[in-house]
Write a protein that holds these residues in place. Structure first.
Motif, PDB file in Angstrom:
ATOM      1  N   GLY A   1       0.794  -1.218   0.000  1.00  0.00           N
ATOM      2  CA  GLY A   1       0.000   0.000   0.000  1.00  0.00           C
ATOM      3  C   GLY A   1       0.825   1.266   0.000  1.00  0.00           C
ATOM      4  N   PHE A   2       2.111   1.178   0.391  1.00  0.00           N
ATOM      5  CA  PHE A   2       2.936   2.366   0.461  1.00  0.00           C
ATOM      6  C   PHE A   2       3.888   2.491  -0.734  1.00  0.00           C
ATOM      7  N   GLY A   3       3.845   1.564  -1.662  1.00  0.00           N
ATOM      8  CA  GLY A   3       4.715   1.657  -2.814  1.00  0.00           C
ATOM      9  C   GLY A   3       5.201   0.286  -3.253  1.00  0.00           C
ATOM     10  N   GLU A   4       6.208   0.284  -4.125  1.00  0.00           N
ATOM     11  CA  GLU A   4       6.747  -0.960  -4.637  1.00  0.00           C
ATOM     12  C   GLU A   4       8.262  -0.977  -4.462  1.00  0.00           C
ATOM     13  N   THR A   5       8.842  -2.174  -4.517  1.00  0.00           N
ATOM     14  CA  THR A   5      10.281  -2.351  -4.370  1.00  0.00           C
ATOM     15  C   THR A   5      10.809  -3.080  -5.596  1.00  0.00           C
TER      16      THR A   5
ATOM     17  N   GLN B   1      10.142   2.451  -4.005  1.00  0.00           N
ATOM     18  CA  GLN B   1       9.235   3.503  -4.458  1.00  0.00           C
ATOM     19  C   GLN B   1       8.270   3.828  -3.323  1.00  0.00           C
ATOM     20  N   LEU B   2       8.141   5.106  -2.994  1.00  0.00           N
ATOM     21  CA  LEU B   2       7.273   5.539  -1.901  1.00  0.00           C
ATOM     22  C   LEU B   2       6.200   6.476  -2.437  1.00  0.00           C
ATOM     23  N   LYS B   3       4.981   6.271  -1.957  1.00  0.00           N
ATOM     24  CA  LYS B   3       3.862   7.106  -2.388  1.00  0.00           C
ATOM     25  C   LYS B   3       3.604   8.166  -1.324  1.00  0.00           C
ATOM     26  N   PRO B   4       3.978   9.419  -1.566  1.00  0.00           N
ATOM     27  CA  PRO B   4       3.744  10.455  -0.556  1.00  0.00           C
ATOM     28  C   PRO B   4       2.268  10.800  -0.444  1.00  0.00           C
ATOM     29  N   VAL B   5       1.911  11.353   0.690  1.00  0.00           N
ATOM     30  CA  VAL B   5       0.535  11.784   0.940  1.00  0.00           C
ATOM     31  C   VAL B   5       0.520  13.306   0.927  1.00  0.00           C
ATOM     32  N   ALA B   6      -0.165  13.886  -0.017  1.00  0.00           N
ATOM     33  CA  ALA B   6      -0.175  15.344  -0.141  1.00  0.00           C
ATOM     34  C   ALA B   6      -1.540  15.809  -0.607  1.00  0.00           C
ATOM     35  N   ASP B   7      -1.889  17.017  -0.220  1.00  0.00           N
ATOM     36  CA  ASP B   7      -3.199  17.574  -0.537  1.00  0.00           C
ATOM     37  C   ASP B   7      -3.131  18.571  -1.678  1.00  0.00           C
TER      38      ASP B   7
ATOM     39  N   GLU C   1      10.310  11.539  -8.794  1.00  0.00           N
ATOM     40  CA  GLU C   1      10.019  11.448 -10.218  1.00  0.00           C
ATOM     41  C   GLU C   1       8.540  11.136 -10.408  1.00  0.00           C
ATOM     42  N   ASN C   2       7.877  11.913 -11.234  1.00  0.00           N
ATOM     43  CA  ASN C   2       6.453  11.695 -11.531  1.00  0.00           C
ATOM     44  C   ASN C   2       5.587  11.635 -10.284  1.00  0.00           C
ATOM     45  N   GLY C   3       5.902  12.495  -9.331  1.00  0.00           N
ATOM     46  CA  GLY C   3       5.097  12.563  -8.128  1.00  0.00           C
ATOM     47  C   GLY C   3       5.383  11.496  -7.097  1.00  0.00           C
ATOM     48  N   LEU C   4       6.363  10.635  -7.347  1.00  0.00           N
ATOM     49  CA  LEU C   4       6.724   9.566  -6.422  1.00  0.00           C
ATOM     50  C   LEU C   4       8.146   9.783  -5.913  1.00  0.00           C
ATOM     51  N   PHE C   5       8.422   9.277  -4.715  1.00  0.00           N
ATOM     52  CA  PHE C   5       9.747   9.380  -4.120  1.00  0.00           C
ATOM     53  C   PHE C   5      10.452   8.016  -4.201  1.00  0.00           C
ATOM     54  N   TYR C   6      11.760   8.054  -4.352  1.00  0.00           N
ATOM     55  CA  TYR C   6      12.522   6.815  -4.496  1.00  0.00           C
ATOM     56  C   TYR C   6      13.767   6.843  -3.609  1.00  0.00           C
ATOM     57  N   LEU C   7      14.045   5.698  -3.000  1.00  0.00           N
ATOM     58  CA  LEU C   7      15.298   5.479  -2.285  1.00  0.00           C
ATOM     59  C   LEU C   7      16.080   4.405  -3.034  1.00  0.00           C
ATOM     60  N   VAL C   8      17.360   4.642  -3.250  1.00  0.00           N
ATOM     61  CA  VAL C   8      18.229   3.658  -3.885  1.00  0.00           C
ATOM     62  C   VAL C   8      19.182   3.137  -2.820  1.00  0.00           C
TER      63      VAL C   8
ATOM     64  N   ILE D   1      17.545  -4.864   8.546  1.00  0.00           N
ATOM     65  CA  ILE D   1      16.972  -4.098   7.442  1.00  0.00           C
ATOM     66  C   ILE D   1      15.561  -3.630   7.767  1.00  0.00           C
ATOM     67  N   ASP D   2      15.022  -2.792   6.883  1.00  0.00           N
ATOM     68  CA  ASP D   2      13.602  -2.420   6.847  1.00  0.00           C
ATOM     69  C   ASP D   2      13.121  -1.730   8.113  1.00  0.00           C
ATOM     70  N   PHE D   3      13.779  -0.631   8.468  1.00  0.00           N
ATOM     71  CA  PHE D   3      13.314   0.168   9.598  1.00  0.00           C
ATOM     72  C   PHE D   3      11.907   0.663   9.286  1.00  0.00           C
ATOM     73  N   GLY D   4      11.011   0.589  10.262  1.00  0.00           N
ATOM     74  CA  GLY D   4       9.582   0.728   9.984  1.00  0.00           C
ATOM     75  C   GLY D   4       8.989   2.103  10.068  1.00  0.00           C
ATOM     76  N   ALA D   5       9.792   3.174  10.117  1.00  0.00           N
ATOM     77  CA  ALA D   5       9.196   4.497  10.296  1.00  0.00           C
ATOM     78  C   ALA D   5       8.994   5.251   8.989  1.00  0.00           C
ATOM     79  N   VAL D   6       9.338   4.654   7.846  1.00  0.00           N
ATOM     80  CA  VAL D   6       9.199   5.388   6.589  1.00  0.00           C
ATOM     81  C   VAL D   6       7.741   5.725   6.325  1.00  0.00           C
TER      82      VAL D   6
END
Length: 598
Positions: free
Chosen positions: A19-23, A41-47, A85-92, A155-160
């Motif tokens: 629900g929060f994005g894809e890997t 890939q992270l889906k930000p929440v914005a109004d 990119e295209n309204g989505l955030f990415y971590l590499v 891995i995978d700290f849960g606060a993102v």
């Protein structure tokens, strides 16, 4: 048009989706070695664009902190880059080469006490480093420990999810609640309520160690109905008294009764470190602060770049008490600014119909990049991600290793529902799904096969249990009676429970009331009034699993795992009920006669 992310990273496969994005697994085309990396890939929440810009600034700031955290410890994955990119955030991030602890135990068997002690010591040293910077991991479990050359990487700290999504924020007179992040079973009770402590990580670590010793997940160990504590003792009879005492303390239901810190638990594991013949590795402890989630990853032979602007985020330990206090105040101001911005954004989000609704209205890019049609064996559907995730974990415990979930509206031919569809398995053709449907009907009576497609015009091709051909049976030769009236088929008690809670969710309380026996209806004061009063406090109730205990011709006993979503604050409240039902022949239906908490 380039098919590269950030005009650099070529995606080679999809590692996961939620629900929060894809890997993704990708290769860096600008590196001579075409280095492999993982992209989150992270889906930000914005109004609106202004909110989006604020979140983007926060994302870059937190990513810089995450970079520092990974660079200072080789037991935490490194961050290579971040971009939008295209309204989505990415971590590499780096790719960790190794098996997860889950895979290690499944392939090579359970560990002995010495191996588990070494694991605990290593992870505790990493947690000391993390906790000293004010960070709670929130999702320690076997899947989030990767063994690289025998050394555990956390891995995978849960606060993102909390970094880019603010939820359950109320008015100033109410308390703001944290997003519930973690894995059912490994998650402590206070964390499930959205209030994690450092001791919550220690609780999860202990259950992870018990998994390594026994090969059993927490749900398989059992729970004391009086105290709510996991019954782990009978499963680890062969361990030392010292380790048993450590587990006893850290597994206390109340976090105040556990070890106060990872350092205290480490000292209990190493009561006399001078006598250790082989001291545990020393994890560097330069500080950093972050609220971001990491993703598993680590290439070999890579020299990390220098950390930029490290002094802004790094709190250096001081011998001078005055300097120490000043440093702590500075750290608090930095973190406080981020939290203040989050609360302000959260209030606006809450006033506009919720974070998911706002993001769906605002961004045209809130869709996965590529979707392909597939057939799936449908198990159940849930409105909230947490309940769906718990159901997926249950299916995996039942042997469905490829179980998963997806957002129904991501596949338009299924409709526009925002619920999460849980499936037991995916297939390339309908016949493959049909072959498994009959078996799965034993676990979910309303299971069915269907096609999920990004093409809205594609037919769903739904195939349910009722569509299966009947099993032929030899017909005895009998003299037909003058009036042969077929007996009505009695519905299953499992279906009766599902229908009952469907009526509750649809606010059809009068119809639901008819599903109770007169004895049960009269067992409470004010009867129907109290019944409706309670259910009006519940926004939604999800059935996680129904387990038959005993089913006879006219009596049935079921254990039902439920998750209530409270109306006032959207909190998720899990509960297991033992429900007794009686068949009412006059009405032709099963009725609930008694319920007891398990």
């Amino acid at each position: 048009m380039s098919n590269l992310l950030d005009n650099r990273y070529r995606v080679t496969s999809v590692l996961g989706s939620g629900g929060f994005g894809e890997t993704y697994l990708a290769e860096d085309t600008k590196m001579p070695s075409k280095r492999r990396c993982v992209i989150k890939q992270l889906k930000p929440v914005a109004d609106n664009p202004q909110m989006y810009e604020l979140l983007q600034q926060r994302f870059h700031r937190e990513a810089a902190v995450l970079e520092t955290l990974g660079e200072e410890s080789r037991y935490i994955p490194k961050l290579y880059a971040n971009f939008a990119e295209n309204g989505l955030f990415y971590l590499v991030q780096e790719w960790v080469d190794g098996l997860t602890l889950t895979e290690e135990i499944e392939r090579n068997g359970k560990w002995n006490e010495d191996a588990v002690r070494k694991l605990l010591i290593s992870i505790l040293q990493t947690l000391i480093y993390v906790h000293d910077r004010g960070i709670i991991h929130r999702d320690i479990k076997p899947d989030n420990i990767i063994l690289r050359a025998g050394e555990p990487v956390l891995i995978d700290f849960g606060a993102v999810k909390e970094t880019l999504n603010v939820s359950t924020i109320r008015s100033s007179s109410q308390q703001a609640h944290s997003i519930v992040i973690g894995t059912p079973g490994f998650m402590a009770s206070e964390q499930a309520a959205g209030r994690p402590f450092f001791a919550s990580d220690l609780y999860s670590l202990a259950l992870t160690a018990i998994f390594a010793l026994t090969g059993q997940y927490p749900q398989q160990l059992g729970t004391d109905p009086q105290t709510g504590e996991v019954i782990w003792q009978p499963h680890v009879m062969g361990i030392s008294a010292n380790l048993k005492a450590i587990f006893t303390k850290v597994m206390q239901f109340d976090p105040r009764d556990r070890y106060s810190s990872a350092r205290e638990m480490l000292e209990a594991l190493q009561p006399n470190p001078l006598n250790q013949s082989k001291p545990a590795k020393s994890v560097p402890i330069p500080p950093a602060m972050s609220n971001m989630q990491t993703v598993a990853v680590t290439p070999k032979g890579y020299t990390p770049p220098a950390v930029q602007n490290q002094s802004v985020y790094v709190y250096q330990s001081q011998q001078d008490p005055k300097k120490k206090v000043l440093g702590q105040l500075l750290a608090i101001m930095i973190v406080g600014g981020a939290i203040g911005a989050a609360i302000a954004l959260g209030v606006v989000i809450a006033q506009n119909g919720g974070i998911v609704a706002i993001w769906n209205k605002f961004s045209p890019f809130n869709k996965p990049a590529a979707k392909f049609p597939f057939y799936f064996l449908a198990d159940s559907a849930f409105e909230d991600i947490e309940s769906a995730t718990r159901k997926v974990e249950k299916l995996k415990e039942q042997g469905y290793k490829d179980a998963g979930m997806f957002l129904i509206s991501d596949y338009p031919n299924l409709g526009e529902s925002k619920w999460q569809q849980v499936y037991a398995e995916k297939f390339t053709n309908l016949d493959g799904c049909k072959s498994k449907l009959k078996e799965h009907l034993k676990f979910a009576e309303d299971a069915y096969c269907a096609l999920a497609s990004p093409n809205k015009k594609d037919p769903v091709q739904r195939f349910a249990g009722s569509d299966l051909p009947p099993i032929p049976s030899p017909s005895p030769t009998v003299t037909p009676s003058k009036t042969a009236t077929p007996s009505p088929v009695k519905p299953s008690p499992v279906k009766a429970i599902r229908d009952y809670y469907a009526l509750i969710n649809n606010r059809q309380f009068q119809e639901a009331w008819k599903n109770l026996t007169p004895i049960f209806q009269n067992s409470r004061p004010k009867e129907y009034r109290e019944f409706t009063k309670f259910w009006f406090t519940i926004k939604n109730v999800s059935i996680i699993e129904v387990r038959p205990v005993e089913i006879k011709e006219n009596v049935a006993i079921l254990d039902v795992d439920l998750a209530y979503q409270r109306e006032k604050d959207n909190a998720i409240l899990p509960e297991t009920l033992r429900i007794s039902l009686i068949w009412n022949a006059d009405l032709g239906q099963w009725q609930i006669n008694e319920t007891n908490q398990q």
